[in-house]
Structures are given as structure tokens and as C-alpha cells.
Design an enzyme around this catalytic site. Structure first.
Site, PDB file in Angstrom:
ATOM      1  N   ASN A  88     -53.676  -1.424 -52.976  1.00 47.78           N
ATOM      2  CA  ASN A  88     -52.523  -1.633 -52.109  1.00 47.78           C
ATOM      3  C   ASN A  88     -52.779  -2.937 -51.371  1.00 47.78           C
ATOM      4  O   ASN A  88     -53.815  -3.092 -50.744  1.00 47.78           O
ATOM      5  CB  ASN A  88     -52.417  -0.450 -51.129  1.00 47.78           C
ATOM      6  CG  ASN A  88     -51.352  -0.654 -50.072  1.00 47.78           C
ATOM      7  OD1 ASN A  88     -50.491  -1.512 -50.199  1.00 47.78           O
ATOM      8  ND2 ASN A  88     -51.415   0.155 -49.033  1.00 47.78           N
ATOM      9  N   GLY A  89     -51.846  -3.893 -51.485  1.00 52.80           N
ATOM     10  CA  GLY A  89     -52.042  -5.191 -50.838  1.00 52.80           C
ATOM     11  C   GLY A  89     -51.647  -6.304 -51.787  1.00 52.80           C
ATOM     12  O   GLY A  89     -51.017  -6.059 -52.817  1.00 52.80           O
ATOM     13  N   LYS A 140     -28.033   5.187 -45.417  1.00 51.78           N
ATOM     14  CA  LYS A 140     -28.997   4.086 -45.471  1.00 51.78           C
ATOM     15  C   LYS A 140     -28.569   3.048 -46.491  1.00 51.78           C
ATOM     16  O   LYS A 140     -28.677   1.854 -46.279  1.00 51.78           O
ATOM     17  CB  LYS A 140     -30.382   4.649 -45.828  1.00 51.78           C
ATOM     18  CG  LYS A 140     -31.482   3.621 -45.838  1.00 51.78           C
ATOM     19  CD  LYS A 140     -31.848   3.214 -44.433  1.00 51.78           C
ATOM     20  CE  LYS A 140     -32.696   1.966 -44.370  1.00 51.78           C
ATOM     21  NZ  LYS A 140     -32.410   1.182 -43.156  1.00 51.78           N
ATOM     22  N   GLU A 186     -25.705  -7.768 -33.395  1.00 55.05           N
ATOM     23  CA  GLU A 186     -26.664  -6.770 -33.885  1.00 55.05           C
ATOM     24  C   GLU A 186     -27.006  -5.754 -32.786  1.00 55.05           C
ATOM     25  O   GLU A 186     -27.126  -4.559 -33.060  1.00 55.05           O
ATOM     26  CB  GLU A 186     -27.931  -7.492 -34.394  1.00 55.05           C
ATOM     27  CG  GLU A 186     -29.049  -6.604 -34.888  1.00 55.05           C
ATOM     28  CD  GLU A 186     -28.680  -5.685 -36.046  1.00 55.05           C
ATOM     29  OE1 GLU A 186     -27.593  -5.807 -36.609  1.00 55.05           O
ATOM     30  OE2 GLU A 186     -29.507  -4.809 -36.369  1.00 55.05           O
ATOM     31  N   GLU A 203     -24.203   2.543 -33.648  1.00 56.63           N
ATOM     32  CA  GLU A 203     -24.629   3.342 -34.799  1.00 56.63           C
ATOM     33  C   GLU A 203     -25.330   4.636 -34.401  1.00 56.63           C
ATOM     34  O   GLU A 203     -25.092   5.675 -34.989  1.00 56.63           O
ATOM     35  CB  GLU A 203     -25.644   2.544 -35.655  1.00 56.63           C
ATOM     36  CG  GLU A 203     -25.053   1.564 -36.607  1.00 56.63           C
ATOM     37  CD  GLU A 203     -26.138   0.858 -37.424  1.00 56.63           C
ATOM     38  OE1 GLU A 203     -26.004   0.825 -38.654  1.00 56.63           O
ATOM     39  OE2 GLU A 203     -27.119   0.340 -36.842  1.00 56.63           O
ATOM     40  N   HIS A 240     -11.245 -14.578 -23.865  1.00 53.76           N
ATOM     41  CA  HIS A 240     -10.114 -14.363 -24.771  1.00 53.76           C
ATOM     42  C   HIS A 240      -9.911 -12.891 -25.102  1.00 53.76           C
ATOM     43  O   HIS A 240      -9.385 -12.566 -26.160  1.00 53.76           O
ATOM     44  CB  HIS A 240     -10.315 -15.186 -26.055  1.00 53.76           C
ATOM     45  CG  HIS A 240     -10.421 -16.647 -25.794  1.00 53.76           C
ATOM     46  ND1 HIS A 240      -9.352 -17.426 -25.396  1.00 53.76           N
ATOM     47  CD2 HIS A 240     -11.493 -17.486 -25.809  1.00 53.76           C
ATOM     48  CE1 HIS A 240      -9.750 -18.676 -25.211  1.00 53.76           C
ATOM     49  NE2 HIS A 240     -11.058 -18.728 -25.455  1.00 53.76           N
ATOM     50  N   ARG A 290     -43.245   6.153 -48.451  1.00 51.98           N
ATOM     51  CA  ARG A 290     -43.653   4.756 -48.373  1.00 51.98           C
ATOM     52  C   ARG A 290     -42.817   3.863 -49.284  1.00 51.98           C
ATOM     53  O   ARG A 290     -42.821   2.646 -49.142  1.00 51.98           O
ATOM     54  CB  ARG A 290     -45.133   4.619 -48.756  1.00 51.98           C
ATOM     55  CG  ARG A 290     -46.056   5.349 -47.815  1.00 51.98           C
ATOM     56  CD  ARG A 290     -47.474   5.381 -48.357  1.00 51.98           C
ATOM     57  NE  ARG A 290     -48.084   4.062 -48.393  1.00 51.98           N
ATOM     58  CZ  ARG A 290     -48.616   3.454 -47.342  1.00 51.98           C
ATOM     59  NH1 ARG A 290     -48.613   4.057 -46.179  1.00 51.98           N
ATOM     60  NH2 ARG A 290     -49.149   2.268 -47.458  1.00 51.98           N
ATOM     61  N   CYS A 307     -47.193   0.610 -51.401  1.00 55.99           N
ATOM     62  CA  CYS A 307     -48.011   1.412 -52.324  1.00 55.99           C
ATOM     63  C   CYS A 307     -48.764   2.528 -51.593  1.00 55.99           C
ATOM     64  O   CYS A 307     -49.102   2.394 -50.420  1.00 55.99           O
ATOM     65  CB  CYS A 307     -49.047   0.539 -53.003  1.00 55.99           C
ATOM     66  SG  CYS A 307     -48.342  -0.881 -53.808  1.00 55.99           S
ATOM     67  N   LYS A 324     -26.387  -1.804 -33.331  1.00 61.34           N
ATOM     68  CA  LYS A 324     -27.476  -0.810 -33.218  1.00 61.34           C
ATOM     69  C   LYS A 324     -27.056   0.305 -32.271  1.00 61.34           C
ATOM     70  O   LYS A 324     -27.219   1.476 -32.546  1.00 61.34           O
ATOM     71  CB  LYS A 324     -28.757  -1.438 -32.648  1.00 61.34           C
ATOM     72  CG  LYS A 324     -29.704  -2.199 -33.533  1.00 61.34           C
ATOM     73  CD  LYS A 324     -30.346  -1.490 -34.657  1.00 61.34           C
ATOM     74  CE  LYS A 324     -29.484  -1.268 -35.819  1.00 61.34           C
ATOM     75  NZ  LYS A 324     -29.251  -2.214 -36.815  1.00 61.34           N
TER      76      LYS A 324
HETATM   77  C1  G6P Z   1     -25.615   0.451 -44.247  1.00 64.79           C
HETATM   78  C2  G6P Z   1     -26.837   0.642 -43.367  1.00 64.79           C
HETATM   79  C3  G6P Z   1     -27.051  -0.603 -42.514  1.00 64.79           C
HETATM   80  C4  G6P Z   1     -27.172  -1.817 -43.400  1.00 64.79           C
HETATM   81  C5  G6P Z   1     -25.971  -1.955 -44.346  1.00 64.79           C
HETATM   82  C6  G6P Z   1     -26.227  -2.999 -45.410  1.00 64.79           C
HETATM   83  O1  G6P Z   1     -24.488   0.382 -43.461  1.00 64.79           O
HETATM   84  O2  G6P Z   1     -26.659   1.758 -42.538  1.00 64.79           O
HETATM   85  O3  G6P Z   1     -28.227  -0.448 -41.761  1.00 64.79           O
HETATM   86  O4  G6P Z   1     -27.261  -2.964 -42.604  1.00 64.79           O
HETATM   87  O5  G6P Z   1     -25.740  -0.727 -45.036  1.00 64.79           O
HETATM   88  O6  G6P Z   1     -27.281  -2.543 -46.200  1.00 64.79           O
HETATM   89  P1  G6P Z   1     -28.216  -3.446 -47.068  1.00 64.79           P
HETATM   90  O7  G6P Z   1     -29.161  -2.470 -47.739  1.00 64.79           O
HETATM   91  O8  G6P Z   1     -27.331  -4.140 -48.073  1.00 64.79           O
HETATM   92  O9  G6P Z   1     -28.890  -4.398 -46.173  1.00 64.79           O
END
Ligand code: G6P
Length: 611
Positions: free
Chosen positions: A98-99, A606, A482, A489, A505, A27, A2, A486
Site C-alpha cells: 500500500n503506497g 454520493k 461551497e 446538504e 442585488h 477503503r 489499498c 455543505k
Molecule cells: C453528488 C454528491 C456531491 C458531489 C456531486 C458531484 O451530488 O452528493 O457531494 O459534489 O454529486 O459528484 P462528483 O462525484 O462528480 O464529484
């Protein structure tokens, strides 16, 4: 989450409030509103959805008045709607909040018994009622606000106006952000600096428990115990873009650093330590239904899929229920076996990823109960779900997911404890131990973030590598996946995450003296510590460069590795939360050193709302 803006001066307040709210859009929000006061008349305008909806309403019927408060709401209690949007009013009092008020149910009950009626589903409306009652009992506005917050358990940044005292705004905060903006013949309050940068560069940051009384010509601040305090005025020279990132160079960096707060917000109000249980708002699965479950299927994509793999270990260990983790894009096009005794869990930051949504719908159509673990209330997945658990990470803007991942992990851990209790696989005492371990995680993340300088040195050394390998075993396997995701990406360096046992393997063929290998090796029983040391030896024997993520007191692996990054020791199933942080920082700094667009890497989105 918020956003709050307040104005008192000699100009019409509505346009100032709306334009301030626009600067807080980053936000995240799903409805908005303003309350503008003209002597003793309060005009409230609210609208669901984007700010342009509010703007249209405000422009068609401009609320007049030179004092007002505004709000963008990111729904937590109650869906996004005009009624649930702030400001909330009662008895001539308008509030924006907000909270989260943790004891809102009990307070509402008490107020209802005194004849109060509520017009929204929100926790925040309670403030308007409490303050109105205190004013009626003869207190002035600042004292009434103090008396109200004394009855509330939770977090708040709160701004209040009332028709019975029409020339001042009273605001107070605890745990949620709030700044005061100082002007000539006008003063402001907001959740964050960007909202006010076009009007002033002079800001006062309120401290926890502060209460401020703002008029057009004056700002007085009182500390928690009521004494007048002086808080320093700071001149802010940020550009609006930088300010939105809170001084960080990139949103991703800001979001990595926010993780102690984000994880604490995921835990807040959910851990019933004395009962050894977990409370999820809106949980509607009966104990019989939970005991009758035969399988859990986790559906997700990308980073959320990685958290699902970690979640499998948590749920299987604590609730003794088989869990399959499916790539949503594969599941939806198979002929999957789904039965009414199955629970389908969609994990998604955005709640809008097309493949996850389709797989979730498929599982539901085939009879499974549908649970969404999601960061965005009101998103498609939460609308589809029978039950939603919100991760409460706040808006994640950097495309590479960081705080969404760690909050998903703790959300899954809470779920594992809840299922374990309901299925009788965890005693009260065991659950209490697990919950206690969770309470320590925000502080551990704070500690591990201090490794940034050493991670940056490693990033500098390997920023021109062609390939990276990440290895982990047991709960560290998803961390390896992960870490590699990262890095690829945002740095565009080819990286693979592997279970340590699989190295022989295939990937071992790639190892030579140019290959950095990140080995995630905290001393956990499940992590097969001895075995991962074997992997390290194999990498060394082929000239590979070992970057080891290890416990603070591990001298042995330190003697084998080229570089070490030390992390505090968490329990085996929670260690992924802590161990992921240095890998996020590694990816961030490699990408930044290479001059990449960290927040918006090429070709990535995103929220992937198409297949
Ligand atoms: C996209 C984003 C990733 C995310 C994936 C799944 O590839 O770039 O960062 O992990 O989608 O998104 P979600 O909103 O379903 O977690």
C-alpha cells in the site's frame, strides 16, 4: 485506498484473509488477491472487481496453507486487472503493498537490465523483484526486506512471505498505515483495525520505519536503524462500525480531518521543484498542442463545480488561457461551441456522475481534448478521458464532499502551473514559487483544523437559524458557494452563497437580526478586502450577525464581526483550500447538533449516476 491483511497460525488462512479484506472494503478498491503458503508452495489467487469475485475463485479451488497475505487494490499505477492485482510474486517471494514507489521506473529499468521481467504495470511489483535478488545474495528475509526498502523512494506498508522461509511474515511501513493483531498461537497484520476485530482486540500500531517479523507464536519489531523495539499493545474496544470510521463519530468528520494527508497525497511525486515543473503520469499533450489551446471548458456538478470556479481563476492567472466553468447538466443540453483547440476538463470525485459524463462525452465528440480530474481510477470518466489526473484523496464515504474538494483545488493548481510552464506564461522561478507555496498547504490545513472548538461554539449559537448567507469575493466566491452547499446538504438549513458584490442585488433584502452571515475575508488583494469590509458594514447596519473567516493577524475585521475564525494566510489563489475547512466544520457541527444523519443526508446520493 489499498488494504492489507496477513495471517500466520494453525488455521487455514484463505478464509481469514478474505473476511479481513471485506472489513477493509470501505477503503475503496477495484481488485483483490491472496497468496497462501503451504511449506514451499505459494498459491496466489487474484480477481478484478468486487471481493465476491475473489471469494468465488477461492471457494472453487481453496488455496491450502496456514500462512498468507491478502490485499485490496485501489489502482494508481496501472488499470484494475487480474495481473495488476496484488500479491505480486517473483522468485518465490510474494508481496502486498500500500503506497507509491516514486522511483519505480528507474528501479524497473535497472532490474530489467539484470534480466528481470515484469508481469504487471504496477510500481509495487518492484518490491518482489528487489527482495528476491537480496535473498539470492544470501540475506535472510528481514534483511532482504530492509535492503529492498533502502532502494525505494516513496511510501509503503508492505507485507512479504517467501517459500525459502515459510513460517514467517515480514512487514514494514512508512507513511502508510499498518497494525499488528496479537492472538493465541496466531498473529495478524492489517492496514486497519476493523480487518481483525473478529479475531483479536489486542493491537500494536507500527511506527514509521518499523519492521515486524511475525510467526504463529511471536512478534518481534525492529526500529528504522535495526534495533529491537517495544511498541505498546493497545486493547481496542471499538465496535466494528466505529472502528471503520477510525474512532470518528462520522465518516465526514474523519474525512475533514484527513485533509492534510489527502492533499499531501495529491501533491506527492508531482512537484519537480528544482525544474519548476509538474509531472503528471500519463500526460500526453505535446507543448505545441498546449500552446495551440484557445479555451478550457470545465464540466462538473455540485462541489466539483465549485472547485472548477476556483480552478478558472488559477488557470487564467497562471496560464493566461480563457476558462469557462459549465454546469454539466446545462452544457449537455445546449448547442455548445466546442473546437479541436479546446480542452474539456471533467472534475468529479466519483468519475461516475451521469451529467458530467454525458457533457464530457459531448465535448469530446465535438473535438475537444478530454482531461478528467477524478478521484477514482477505472471510473467511467477516466475511461473516457485522453488524460487523467487523479486526486488521490482516498475513498470518500460521507455524502457531503470534503477532502475531494480540497484535493481537486490543489490538483487544479498543479495543472495551472503545468500549463503555465508549457505555454511560457510562467518562468521557472515563478513556477518554483507557486510549487513552494503548495508544499506549505498540508501544514496550513493541519493548523486551521485546530479551529474546531471555536467553530463548534458558533455552530451551537446558530444551530436553529432558518437561513444562512455566505459571502466571498474573487477566489473566495467559490468558497462561499461551497460553504452554503455543505450547510444546506447536511443541516437542512436554507443557505445561499453569494459573490459579495451581488449582495445589494437581492440577498440584502433578507438580512435582519436573525440572519447569520458568514463572510470569508482573508486579506488578499484579489479578494477585494476593502470591498468585503463594506459588505460587513452593510450586514451590521441591518442587524445581521457576522461570522468572519479572517487572517490570524486581522484586528480590524475582528472588531466588526460578532464571531471570528482565524486561518493562516495562504497566497490568494490557494487561500480557498484553507478557508474552506472551517466552513466544512461549521456544516458538520450544525448538522450533528441537530441530530441529523450526517453521512447519509436525506435525498442525497454520493454518486449521482442518473440525470
Ligand atoms: C453528488 C454528491 C456531491 C458531489 C456531486 C458531484 O451530488 O452528493 O457531494 O459534489 O454529486 O459528484 P462528483 O462525484 O462528480 O464529484
Amino acid at each position: 485506498m489499498c488494504g492489507i491483511v496477513g495471517y500466520v497460525g494453525d488455521k487455514e488462512s484463505a478464509p481469514i484473509l478474505v473476511s479481513g479484506l471485506k472489513k477493509l472494503e470501505y477503503r475503496g478498491y477495484d481488485s483483490a488477491g491472496v497468496a497462501v503458503m503451504n511449506r514451499n508452495v505459494l498459491n496466489v489467487v487474484r480477481a478484478t472487481g468486487k471481493l465476491k469475485n475473489l471469494e468465488t475463485r477461492v471457494q472453487t479451488d481453496v488455496p491450502q496453507g496456514t500462512i498468507g497475505i491478502g490485499h485490496t487494490r485501489w489502482a494508481t499505477h496501472g488499470r484494475p486487472s487480474d495481473e495488476n492485482a496484488h500479491p505480486h510474486t517473483y522468485g518465490g517471494v510474494a508481496v502486498v503493498h500500500n503506497g507509491i514507489i516514486e522511483n519505480h521506473l528507474a528501479l524497473k529499468e535497472e532490474l530489467r537490465s539484470k534480466g528481470h521481467h515484469f508481469s504487471s504495470e504496477t510500481d509495487s511489483e518492484v518490491f518482489a523483484h528487489l527482495i528476491s535478488d537480496e535473498l539470492k545474495s544470501g540475506l535472510d528475509l528481514p534483511a532482504a526486506v530492509r535492503a529492498a526498502i533502502a532502494q525505494v523512494k516513496g511510501t509503503y506498508a508492505l507485507a512479504v512471505v517467501t517459500t525459502s522461509d515459510p513460517n514467517r511474515i515480514v512487514c514494514t511501513k512508512d507513511s502508510s498505515p499498518m497494525v499488528l493483531g496479537l492472538g493465541q498461537g496466531q498473529n495478524f497484520v492489517a492496514s486497519d483495525v476493523p480487518a481483525l476485530l473478529e479475531h483479536t482486540r489486542d493491537f500494536v500500531y507500527m511506527e514509521e520505519g518499523d519492521l515486524a517479523v511475525i510467526t504463529a507464536s511471536n512478534v518481534d519489531i525492529y526500529g528504522r536503524t535495526g534495533q529491537k523495539v517495544n511498541r505498546p499493545t493497545r486493547r481496542i474496544d471499538w465496535t466494528p462500525m466505529m472502528a471503520e470510521k477510525g474512532g470518528h463519530k462520522h465518516f465526514m468528520h474523519k474525512e475533514i480531518m484527513e485533509q492534510p494527508r489527502a492533499v499531501a497525497d495529491t501533491l506527492r511525486g508531482r512537484m519537480l521543484l528544482s525544474e519548476g515543473d509538474v509531472h503528471f503520469e500519463g500526460w500526453n499533450l505535446s507543448p505545441e498542442k498546449v500552446r495551440a489551446l484557445t479555451k478550457i471548458t470545465i464540466l462538473a456538478c455540485g462541489t466539483s463545480w465549485h472547485s472548477g470556479i476556483a480552478g478558472k481563476a488559477m488557470i487564467e492567472s497562471l496560464a493566461r488561457l480563457p476558462v469557462e466553468v459549465e454546469l454539466a447538466s446545462e452544457f449537455r443540453y445546449r448547442d455548445p461551441i466546442v473546437e479541436p483547440s479546446h480542452l474539456a476538463i471533467a472534475i468529479s470525485q466519483s468519475g461516475e456522475t451521469a451529467d458530467t459524463l454525458a457533457a464530457f462525452k459531448e465535448a469530446k465528440a465535438r473535438g475537444a481534448t478530454a482531461l478528467a480530474l477524478c478521484n477514482v481510477i477505472g471510473s467511467a470518466m477516466t475511461r473516457e478521458a485522453d488524460i487523467t489526473i487523479l486526486t488521490n484523496a482516498g475513498p470518500e464515504i460521507g455524502v457531503a464532499s470534503t477532502k475531494a474538494f480540497t484535493t481537486q483545488l490543489v490538483g487544479l493548481y498543479l495543472l495551472a502551473v503545468k500549463l503555465g510552464r508549457m505555454r511560457g506564461t510562467l518562468t521557472v522561478k515563478a513556477a518554483q514559487e507557486h510549487l513552494t507555496a503548495l508544499t506549505e498547504i498540508p501544514k496550513m490545513i493541519e493548523d486551521v483544523l485546530k479551529c474546531e472548538a471555536s467553530v463548534k461554539r458558533v455552530a451551537r449559537e446558530f444551530m436553529n437559524a432558518q437561513d444562512f448567507l455566505f459571502l466571498g469575493r474573487g477566489p473566495m466566491h467559490p468558497v462561499a458557494l461551497e460553504g452554503a452547499l455543505k450547510l444546506k446538504e447536511i443541516s437542512y438549513i436554507h443557505a445561499e452563497g453569494y459573490a459579495g458584490g451581488e449582495m445589494k442585488h437581492g440577498p440584502i433584502a433578507l438580512i435582519d437580526e436573525k440572519m447569520p452571515v458568514v463572510v470569508i475575508a482573508p486579506k488578499q488583494p484579489h479578494v477585494a478586502y476593502e470591498k468585503i469590509i463594506g459588505n460587513i458594514e452593510e450586514v451590521r447596519a441591518r442587524g445581521g450577525k457576522v461570522i468572519a473567516i479572517i487572517d490570524e493577524d486581522d484586528a480590524h475585521v475582528a472588531s466588526l464581526a460578532d464571531h471570528v475564525i482565524r486561518i493562516p494566510a495562504a497566497s490568494a489563489l490557494l487561500a480557498p483550500v484553507v478557508a474552506t475547512i472551517p466552513l466544512q466544520l461549521l456544516a458538520y457541527h450544525v448538522a450533528d447538533l441537530r441530530g441529523n444523519d450526517v453521512d447519509q443526508p436525506r435525498n442525497l446520493a454520493k454518486s449521482v449516476t442518473v440525470e
